[in-house]
Write an enzyme that holds these catalytic residues in place. Structure first.
Site, PDB file in Angstrom:
ATOM      1  CD  GLU A 104      15.848  46.809   4.616  1.00  0.00           C
ATOM      2  OE1 GLU A 104      15.887  45.512   4.579  1.00  0.00           O
ATOM      3  OE2 GLU A 104      15.999  47.340   5.814  1.00  0.00           O
ATOM      4  CD  GLU A 124      11.809  44.232   6.332  1.00  0.00           C
ATOM      5  OE1 GLU A 124      10.665  44.622   6.097  1.00  0.00           O
ATOM      6  OE2 GLU A 124      12.813  44.252   5.490  1.00  0.00           O
TER       7      GLU A 124
HETATM    8  N1  CAA Z   1      12.690  34.006   0.749  1.00  0.00           N
HETATM    9  C1  CAA Z   1      12.647  32.774   0.396  1.00  0.00           C
HETATM   10  N2  CAA Z   1      11.481  32.250  -0.193  1.00  0.00           N
HETATM   11  C2  CAA Z   1      10.524  32.989  -0.398  1.00  0.00           C
HETATM   12  C3  CAA Z   1      10.437  34.259  -0.187  1.00  0.00           C
HETATM   13  C4  CAA Z   1      11.734  34.898   0.464  1.00  0.00           C
HETATM   14  N3  CAA Z   1      11.739  36.185   0.950  1.00  0.00           N
HETATM   15  N4  CAA Z   1       9.329  35.034  -0.435  1.00  0.00           N
HETATM   16  C5  CAA Z   1       8.765  34.050  -1.194  1.00  0.00           C
HETATM   17  N5  CAA Z   1       9.269  32.861  -1.092  1.00  0.00           N
HETATM   18  C6  CAA Z   1       9.035  31.508  -1.715  1.00  0.00           C
HETATM   19  C7  CAA Z   1       7.822  30.906  -1.186  1.00  0.00           C
HETATM   20  O1  CAA Z   1       8.081  30.091  -0.010  1.00  0.00           O
HETATM   21  C8  CAA Z   1       7.087  30.080  -2.213  1.00  0.00           C
HETATM   22  O2  CAA Z   1       8.134  28.921  -2.255  1.00  0.00           O
HETATM   23  P1  CAA Z   1       7.352  27.573  -2.720  1.00  0.00           P
HETATM   24  O3  CAA Z   1       6.873  27.562  -4.174  1.00  0.00           O
HETATM   25  O4  CAA Z   1       8.252  26.643  -2.493  1.00  0.00           O
HETATM   26  O5  CAA Z   1       6.054  27.325  -1.570  1.00  0.00           O
HETATM   27  C9  CAA Z   1       7.503  30.797  -3.361  1.00  0.00           C
HETATM   28  O6  CAA Z   1       8.546  31.760  -3.008  1.00  0.00           O
HETATM   29  C10 CAA Z   1       6.560  31.882  -4.004  1.00  0.00           C
HETATM   30  O7  CAA Z   1       5.990  32.308  -3.020  1.00  0.00           O
HETATM   31  P2  CAA Z   1       4.137  32.566  -2.703  1.00  0.00           P
HETATM   32  O8  CAA Z   1       3.597  31.426  -2.993  1.00  0.00           O
HETATM   33  O9  CAA Z   1       4.146  33.501  -1.422  1.00  0.00           O
HETATM   34  O10 CAA Z   1       3.967  33.495  -3.942  1.00  0.00           O
HETATM   35  P3  CAA Z   1       3.003  34.590  -4.347  1.00  0.00           P
HETATM   36  O11 CAA Z   1       3.087  35.328  -5.667  1.00  0.00           O
HETATM   37  O12 CAA Z   1       1.657  34.407  -3.665  1.00  0.00           O
HETATM   38  O13 CAA Z   1       3.761  35.921  -3.288  1.00  0.00           O
HETATM   39  C11 CAA Z   1       5.361  37.326  -2.367  1.00  0.00           C
HETATM   40  C12 CAA Z   1       4.887  36.339  -3.437  1.00  0.00           C
HETATM   41  C13 CAA Z   1       4.633  38.612  -2.365  1.00  0.00           C
HETATM   42  C14 CAA Z   1       6.623  37.703  -2.548  1.00  0.00           C
HETATM   43  C15 CAA Z   1       5.295  36.606  -1.145  1.00  0.00           C
HETATM   44  O14 CAA Z   1       5.973  35.344  -1.253  1.00  0.00           O
HETATM   45  C16 CAA Z   1       5.940  37.163   0.115  1.00  0.00           C
HETATM   46  O15 CAA Z   1       5.157  37.994   0.755  1.00  0.00           O
HETATM   47  N6  CAA Z   1       7.133  36.764   0.417  1.00  0.00           N
HETATM   48  C17 CAA Z   1       7.802  37.392   1.716  1.00  0.00           C
HETATM   49  C18 CAA Z   1       8.313  38.816   1.402  1.00  0.00           C
HETATM   50  C19 CAA Z   1       8.782  39.372   2.541  1.00  0.00           C
HETATM   51  O16 CAA Z   1       8.380  39.167   3.798  1.00  0.00           O
HETATM   52  N7  CAA Z   1      10.013  39.760   2.328  1.00  0.00           N
HETATM   53  C20 CAA Z   1      10.862  40.542   3.685  1.00  0.00           C
HETATM   54  C21 CAA Z   1      11.679  39.410   3.836  1.00  0.00           C
HETATM   55  S1  CAA Z   1      12.779  39.825   5.399  1.00  0.00           S
HETATM   56  C22 CAA Z   1      13.758  40.919   4.983  1.00  0.00           C
HETATM   57  O17 CAA Z   1      13.884  41.248   3.652  1.00  0.00           O
HETATM   58  C23 CAA Z   1      14.415  41.574   6.002  1.00  0.00           C
HETATM   59  C24 CAA Z   1      15.504  42.006   5.997  1.00  0.00           C
HETATM   60  O18 CAA Z   1      16.024  43.232   5.897  1.00  0.00           O
HETATM   61  C25 CAA Z   1      16.992  41.090   6.233  1.00  0.00           C
END
Ligand code: CAA
Length: 697
Positions: A104, A124
């Site tokens: 975004e 999301e």
């Molecule tokens: N917020 C906080 N922590 C996050 C995060 C996030 N969005 N995304 C990842 N992390 C953290 C994980 O919990 C993990 O923490 P630990 O090492 O303490 O366990 C660390 O970052 C690494 O993440 P992964 O182990 O998942 O690493 P990966 O390389 O396998 O994957 C990733 C990376 C693809 C970014 C995956 O973490 C992921 O899909 N994250 C979520 C992404 C997501 O859904 N974003 C949308 C958020 S909602 C939003 O943005 C809505 C809005 O408009 C307000």
């Protein structure tokens, strides 16, 4: 300036670098830093702003840990609007993953460039919300309504090439995000490119939103976020202005943010990551595994071998005869053909995996060099012990010896070897190359590095590995046996199996217990019942209709008839088997039961309370270390709807006191089955939740 965003001037360009490891989540400091950075760039007379991320990624989204807490300004939607409104040219250079709020921010920029490996999406809905910072309004303006609906309702991540194709990004360039971003921004300045705000673009074309809404709702099996997101995209088309669309998006976002489903899905997100983090494994190195043995090439053994091959391991599979060797090879080739057809592997990979990567033999001597072996033979202690004696004789020192038993005592199996420290349970779920769950069963003498190896293997095979102690059925099957019993009891007392299946699928499970029995084969459960019968407590109520059905030779899908009749063959949809009602009536008559009607809500409540109660016993006895371990077993092995987070998260959301009260009420009729779990009673007495236990409270 905030530490999370570094500010730098390169000529006319103000460079904002995100430095918030590990994934540059858009937490408070990052949002503040971006806002300040844009303001400073404007004040200092820069002509353009470049935004990029340090480390492994551009912004991977909002900071999920902030969800459910009071939001703090600046909020993300306002920040995005502020970025878009800047009179300077704003460019985002993306690498890694630009997800959710991350994408975004990029969509609020005026131009977007990405490295070829960058991935992006609006995931999301998978967290129970919808893109709330303009994503549902801006994406359709760039990519078109249909493409945006598809991306937003599925949460699918797309690659840079597809994003370029869809008009979401403007250019793909190989290199460091800072360098490609600076070159591109300078080029735009040199060409006097206009400021290009997506929010000022024309509204996208309409589609039949009601039809898309209905289809999305149906597909999501009770999860609300994807269908709600459809209404937000609709606002992009129909609202009077871009601002009015944003407002509508915000209202729908807030509605979802306050839902139980959002809590369940966020729980699942973090639990999925926490489940493999065991304090006892900190600093423990797993053993190297590059070659794996599999004993037995039936459905399970072949599935395990397939999963291992797909993960790049060399596999040596042992069968008893030349015919069995050929059959096992055929099963593995069939599985891999499926992967080939779905485009998961190439023809060349298929040749390699079924050729040099796979050895199928009858002689245990072929196992001399394997690093780990999984036994998947017939569930019989004598047979298993014999196999482990042979493994002990043929496997090299240090090889991990694993059993795939689903209920036998791993300690007893380990005792058949001279090296019980190397023995562990690795309980796969069928089909093993598809199902994500792996229960890693720790025996009394299992060495820590052997446990670590089990978890490392799980990760390599892309499974969700969960630690389990030893008991009949381990975590998952033990709990399943209990809630299935609850289902049989309501049927014995008057509900129909079809009512139960309907109620359970209505809750969000892909299948109810009776259609599941038909799929798995009723004879399998019949055998387990016979095995348990001699040690059964005389106080236990025993429904007989299940056995009666099996005694008639009806084992479910594979015989064409079970609780349902499969007129279109074993894969077709079934219709209720009329004989079942007769068998149930006979059972009721023999047991002197007067059937009564159960409202759907009570059927579900009994099913769920049985599940939660047994799960609480499993945690209380230390078979599962944490409530979240049970939640992940049920999610990844038993189809528990992810949007509830798992049975114990569901229980927290319902209130543990109300669950305990219902269990006590059911115990009035049957105090043997409905004995409350001591842990549940303790939590209620202390005013605590299962999640408090997850957090170590
Ligand atoms: N917020 C906080 N922590 C996050 C995060 C996030 N969005 N995304 C990842 N992390 C953290 C994980 O919990 C993990 O923490 P630990 O090492 O303490 O366990 C660390 O970052 C690494 O993440 P992964 O182990 O998942 O690493 P990966 O390389 O396998 O994957 C990733 C990376 C693809 C970014 C995956 O973490 C992921 O899909 N994250 C979520 C992404 C997501 O859904 N974003 C949308 C958020 S909602 C939003 O943005 C809505 C809005 O408009 C307000």
């Amino acid at each position: 300036m905030s530490e999370a965003i570094a500010y730098e001037r390169v000529g006319d360009i103000a460079v904002l670098k995100a430095q918030n490891p590990p994934v540059n989540a858009l937490g408070l400091d990052v949002r503040k830093g971006l806002l300040d950075g844009i303001g400073r760039a404007e004040k200092e007379g820069a002509k353009a702003v470049l935004i990029y991320g340090e480390g492994r990624t551009y912004f991977a989204g909002a900071d999920i840990r902030e969800f459910g807490k009071p939001p703090q300004e600046p909020y993300l939607p306002g920040l995005c609007s502020r970025i878009e409104a800047s009179p300077l040219i704003v460019v985002s250079a993306m690498h890694g993953t630009a997800l959710g709020g991350g994408l975004e921010v990029a969509l609020s920029s005026h131009y977007r460039i990405a490295v070829p490996s960058a991935r992006m999406g609006l995931p999301e809905v998978n967290l129970g919300i919808l893109p709330g910072a303009g994503g549902t309004q801006r994406l359709p303006r760039l990519a078109g309504t249909e493409a945006a609906l598809e991306m937003i309702t599925t949460g699918r991540h797309i690659g840079a090439a597809e994003a370029l194709d869809k008009g979401i990004i403007d250019r793909i360039e190989d290199g460091e995000p800072r360098e490609i971003g600076l070159t591109y921004t300078q080029e735009l300045l040199d060409a006097a490119a206009p400021r290009r705000a997506v929010g000022e673009m024309a509204a996208p074309e309409p589609v039949d939103f009601d039809a898309v809404y209905e289809a999305t709702l149906k597909k999501a099996r009770g999860q609300l976020s994807p269908a709600t997101a459809v209404r937000a995209v609709q606002a992009a088309v129909e609202a009077e202005s871009f601002e009015a669309g944003l407002k509508r998006e915000r209202a729908l976002f807030t509605e979802l943010m306050e839902s139980d489903q959002r809590q369940g899905l966020i729980h699942a997100f973090f639990a999925e990551r926490a489940v493999s983090k065991l304090p006892e494994l900190e600093g423990v190195e797993p053993r190297d595994v590059s070659a794996m043995g599999v004993i037995g090439g039936g459905t399970m053994g072949a599935g395990i071998a397939t999963a291992a091959l797909l993960a790049g391991l060399h596999v040596v599979l042992i069968e008893m005869s030349n015919e069995a060797v050929a059959a096992a090879r055929g099963r593995i080739e069939g599985n891999l053909q499926g992967a080939l057809k779905r485009g998961k592997i190439s023809q060349a990979q298929y040749e390699q995996l079924t050729g040099e990567a796979l050895t199928v033999a009858t002689d245990y001597a072929a196992l001399g060099q394997v690093d780990l072996v999984v036994e998947a033979v017939f569930e019989d202690m004598g047979v298993k012990r014999e196999v482990f004696g042979k493994l002990d004789a043929h496997c090299k020192p240090g090889a991990v010896l694993a059993t795939n038993t689903s209920y036998l005592d791993v300690d007893e199996i380990a005792a058949a070897t001279s090296r019980p420290q190397d023995v562990i349970g690795l309980h796969f779920f069928s089909p093993a190359h598809v199902m994500k769950l792996l229960e890693v069963v720790v025996a009394e003498k299992t060495a820590p590095e052997v446990l670590a190896t089990g978890f490392a293997l799980g990760k390599r095979l892309r499974k969700v590995a969960v630690r389990s102690g030893i008991c009949d059925g381990f975590i998952g099957n033990r709990i399943m046996n209990t809630y299935r019993k609850a289902a049989e009891y309501v049927v014995l007392d008057g509900a129909s199996p079809y009512q139960v299946d309907k109620v359970v699928t209505g809750f969000g499970f892909p299948m109810g217990p009776f259609s599941m029995g038909d799929l798995a084969g009723l004879d399998i459960n019949w055998a387990a019942r016979k095995r348990r019968a001699p040690t059964r407590d005389p106080r236990e109520r025993v429904p007989r209709f299940y056995e009666m059905l099996c005694e008639g030779g009806d084992f479910g899908r594979k015989t064409g008839k079970g609780f349902y009749v499969y007129e279109d063959g074993p894969r077709g949809g079934g219709v209720p088997n009329p004989q079942v009602a007769e068998l149930i009536a006979k059972d009721q008559e023999q047991q002197g039961i007067t059937p009564r009607a159960f409202p759907d809500a009570e059927v579900l409540r009994r099913y769920m309370c049985a599940m939660v109660n047994e799960a609480a016993k499993v945690v209380g006895e230390g078979i599962a270390r944490r409530p979240l371990d049970v939640d992940m077993v049920m999610l990844f092995g038993f189809g528990f709807p992810r949007f509830w987070g798992g049975p114990l998260k569901w229980a927290d959301l319902q209130g543990l006191d109300s669950i305990l009260a219902d269990i006590r009420a059911y115990a009035v009729e049957d105090d043997f089955f409905w004995q409350p779990a001591p842990l549940l009673e303790q939590l209620v007495a202390d005013g605590k939740s299962f999640d408090d236990l997850n957090k170590g409270a």
